[in-house]
Write an enzyme that holds these catalytic residues in place. Structure first.
Site, short mmCIF file in Angstrom:
data_model
loop_
_atom_site.label_atom_id
_atom_site.label_comp_id
_atom_site.label_asym_id
_atom_site.label_seq_id
_atom_site.Cartn_x
_atom_site.Cartn_y
_atom_site.Cartn_z
N ASP A 257 15.02 27.02 63.36
CA ASP A 257 14.81 28.31 62.72
C ASP A 257 13.73 28.14 61.63
O ASP A 257 13.32 27.02 61.30
CB ASP A 257 16.12 28.91 62.17
CG ASP A 257 16.01 30.43 62.06
OD1 ASP A 257 14.89 30.96 62.10
OD2 ASP A 257 17.06 31.09 61.93
C1 BGC Z 1 15.63 34.19 61.64
C2 BGC Z 1 15.52 34.06 63.14
C3 BGC Z 1 14.16 34.51 63.62
C4 BGC Z 1 13.08 33.73 62.88
C5 BGC Z 1 11.69 34.09 63.32
C6 BGC Z 1 14.45 33.58 60.93
O1 BGC Z 1 14.44 33.89 59.57
O2 BGC Z 1 16.83 33.59 61.21
O3 BGC Z 1 16.54 34.81 63.76
O4 BGC Z 1 14.04 34.34 65.00
O5 BGC Z 1 13.22 33.98 61.50
O6 BGC Z 1 11.33 35.35 62.90
#
Ligand code: BGC
Length: 715
Positions: A257
């Site tokens: 993530d």
């Molecule tokens: C979120 C994810 C997301 C990623 C990319 C993160 O802050 O937890 O769910 O896919 O950002 O945008």
């Protein structure tokens, strides 16, 4: 030697680490830019993957740098959060869960994939599969609700929908199931907080949707930001390598993530970026999203002897394999080569409208206040969400613009063309400005009904949107109360349309309203979907995929609780209950009213004794004694009465639907494999125990509404 091995053997360490790096794009006036770096990094092979870039020409422009100007010409993998639609939005996932319809779940993912692929994208960070039993957690809105088995159904449908039958097709997206796993039970419902739950609950509740995604062939998986009992998922070897790779045989790509690898330092398990990078790589994370820990840290980790080149190569191989499966080597410009035609877009909007209407849960309809019929001549439309296009998107709005959604005002004007509609917001969503209240009350004079649109703003759920108070934000409650008081004086009904990414704790609102529609966030066609229900053109059929609490103090609340040794008993003090509120939710899982009036009878279950290899079938008769056509949803639960480990009071095994005209009757058949009744025994190994299992069928997870029979499990 195949293409991938050939490439691997000619790559420098820097080029390899580029393939393990994903960087976000921003936009400048002149076009896309890359945060903290220059396009030179793509040309040099130092960045191999991007996120947050949309639009075929911009995507192709970046892709060109990689394909035509980097030494090895390896195409970029470009991903985006296409969570519930891309430009055309469908309801937020928790709303869509309320459809209980795998065909629709797959369809919306397919449509989203087509639209996103036409925008040049090849990867979506979806589906989000975190089971959530705590509405304080804002990300409840993004997921499948409270039930693990429902999560498995949604997981499979979404992966099929996004990926289609062949990942290399121009309209297929690689899906990335997230956030693996057990992110939902964050301490106190507080975003990013630590998680400490039993291994049994991880395996029985939080893992199953991911197992289902893997079985459906999901291309990628994203570990959660959170730790599990002290081991952050990003560095959780047992969960990533152990469960995903070894036990489930997942050989796709694991994408961290956002900045999660660097955050291992904050978690307190890595001293610096090289150490963090080594922990993540060792645990099985292939792509570093936004931490730049692999690019800058792994060379040092190599020197320190923390990782091996073989481990790096294995991760690079998986990334290249995904690029190959996506057809990116053969034609990196395939996605976005053609724009979609107007008829496809029109058709997608229509689907969004139908699915939007079907996601809405009617919580109350006293004295058939709804539907409002043609005799309505004047309507007052009030509330801060009545004319709020941007809010209708809900969290994770993809590439949908703020103004493209049909508002309730527009939808009602279209649904009631002959009516005079007066409109006022009254109060804002979250501030305490009350200056608009009296003008709003004025709107009520001389009208036949009030439609009151209240709730949360889109950004109050989703990521980083935990709430400790689960009521209406701002001064909306005070506003509603004066509206109800005025409506009572005028003897006109108040129809509440409640927008939220979670079940809001508003018992007073439900009590005072004549009718309540829980609309979640319906997406692009919100106003039309709501207009269809209010006018009776469509009949409500959504069923809540989460238990709806009476009080915030009841959370976490879910139907799959285990029995207590001292079950609640009225008048018996030392039993499991609250002093100040009932135990049960205000609305149970599966609840949702319709314009029909359904009666269930004659539950027949066969066979009455079943072995592990058999299928158990329940048939139930359903009659619509109401005055309007409607669709009923039936749920089949089981309860293992006596087992070596206490089993939940209800476990969902099947659901089905039936549409019936007024006065009509029909039969619904629900079935499941007896082998599903296996559970994790004392040693957390699957066991199939003989004895009685209750089969309960009915309209929701309220035991008093379920018809039951007993099946005897035999060897
Ligand atoms: C979120 C994810 C997301 C990623 C990319 C993160 O802050 O937890 O769910 O896919 O950002 O945008």
């Amino acid at each position: 030697m195949n293409r991938i091995e050939r490439l691997l053997s000619s790559m420098t360490l820097g080029e390899k680490l580029g393939q393990l790096t994903m960087t976000a794009c921003g936009y400048a006036v002149t076009g896309p830019t890359i945060a903290g770096d220059s396009t030179a990094a793509i040309k040099s092979g130092a960045i191999g993957n991007l996120l947050n870039l949309v639009g075929a020409s911009d995507v192709h422009e970046m892709q060109k740098l990689a394909v035509e100007q980097s030494r090895l010409g390896i195409p970029l993998l470009i991903g985006y959060d296409v969570v519930h639609g891309h430009r055309t939005l469908f309801p937020v996932p928790l709303g869509e869960a309320a459809l209980f319809d795998p065909v629709a779940w797959e369809l919306t993912a397919r449509e989203a994939a087509k639209e996103a692929a036409a925008d040049g994208l090849a990867l979506t960070f979806a589906p989000m599969l975190d089971v959530s039993r705590d509405p304080r957690w804002g990300r409840s809105a993004e997921g499948p609700g409270e039930d693990p088995w429902l999560g498995t159904c949604i997981a499979a449908a979404k992966v099929r929908g996004f990926q289609g039958d062949d990942l290399s097709k121009a309209d297929a997206l690689a899906a990335c199931a997230k956030h693996y796993c057990a992110y939902g039970p964050v301490t106190a419902g507080r975003e990013y907080a630590s998680v400490d739950i039993s291994e049994r609950t991880v395996l029985e509740v939080h893992l199953p949707p991911f197992v289902s995604a893997v079985h459906a062939g999901v291309a990628a998986i994203m570990p959660a930001f959170t730790d599990l009992a002290g081991v952050p998922m990003t560095a959780n070897t047992a969960m990533l390598r152990g469960w995903l790779r070894e036990k489930l045989g997942f050989n796709g790509v694991i994408i961290s993530d956002y900045n999660a690898i660097a955050e291992l330092i904050h978690h307190g398990i890595a001293a610096d970026k090289p150490a963090a990078a080594a922990l993540a790589l060792k645990a099985g994370v292939d792509i570093d999203m936004m931490a730049d820990a692999y690019r800058h840290g792994l060379p040092i980790a190599l020197e320190r002897g923390l990782v091996t080149l073989e481990e790096i190569d294995a991760a690079v191989r998986r990334v290249l394999e995904l690029k190959e499966r996506l057809g990116l080597f053969d034609d990196p410009y395939r996605r976005g080569a053609r724009s979609e035609n107007a008829a496809d877009l029109q058709n997608r909007r229509q689907r969004s409208r139908e699915i939007g209407a079907r996601s809405i849960v009617m919580l109350k309809n006293a004295e058939a206040a709804l539907p409002l019929t043609g005799r309505v001549k004047r309507l007052a439309l009030l509330g801060p969400l009545a004319d709020a296009s941007a809010e209708m998107r809900g969290p994770w709005w993809g590439a949908a613009g703020a103004t493209g959604q049909v508002t309730v005002l527009e939808g009602l004007r279209a649904s009631f063309p002959a009516a005079q509609i007066t409109h006022a917001a009254g109060v804002p969503i979250a501030d305490d400005d009350v200056s608009g209240m009296s003008a709003a009350l004025q709107c009520c004079e001389g009208t036949d009904a009030i439609v009151l649109c209240v709730g949360e703003a889109a950004a109050m759920s989703g990521e980083a949107a935990s709430r400790a108070h689960l009521g209406l934000p701002g001064v909306q409650r005070a506003f509603c109360e004066v509206v109800f008081a005025r409506a009572r004086q005028l003897h006109i009904p108040v129809i509440v349309v409640l927008f939220s990414g979670r079940p809001l704790v508003v018992p007073w609102l439900i009590e005072a309203a004549d009718a309540v529609l829980a609309a979640w966030f319906p997406g692009s066609e919100a106003g039309n979907a709501i207009g269809d229900l209010i006018s009776g053109r469509s009949s409500p059929s959504g069923r809540t995929a989460v238990s709806w609490p009476r009080a915030a103090g009841q959370v976490p609340i879910f139907f799959g609780e285990r029995p207590s040794g001292r079950p609640a008993a009225a008048g018996d003090h030392f039993t499991s209950k609250y002093l100040d509120v009932a135990n049960d939710p205000l609305f149970p899982f599966g609840f949702g009213l319709t314009y029909g009036k359904f009666e269930l009878s004659k539950l027949r279950v066969t066979p009455r004794s079943a072995s592990q290899s058999q299928s158990i079938e329940a048939r139930i008769e359903v009659a619509n004694g109401g005055a309007r056509a409607a669709e009923e949803t039936l749920f089949l639960f089981t309860h293992d009465v006596l087992a070596s480990v206490a089993r939940p009071l209800l476990e969902l095994r099947a659901f089905g639907k039936i549409k019936l005209a007024p006065g009509a009757r029909g039969t619904v058949t629900l079935s499941f494999a007896a082998s599903e009744l296996r559970f994790l025994g004392i040693n957390l190994q699957p066991v199939f125990e003989f004895g009685d299992v209750e089969i309960l069928v009915g309209p929701c997870a309220d035991r008093s509404k379920l018809l039951s029979a007993v099946v005897h499990l035999v060897p």
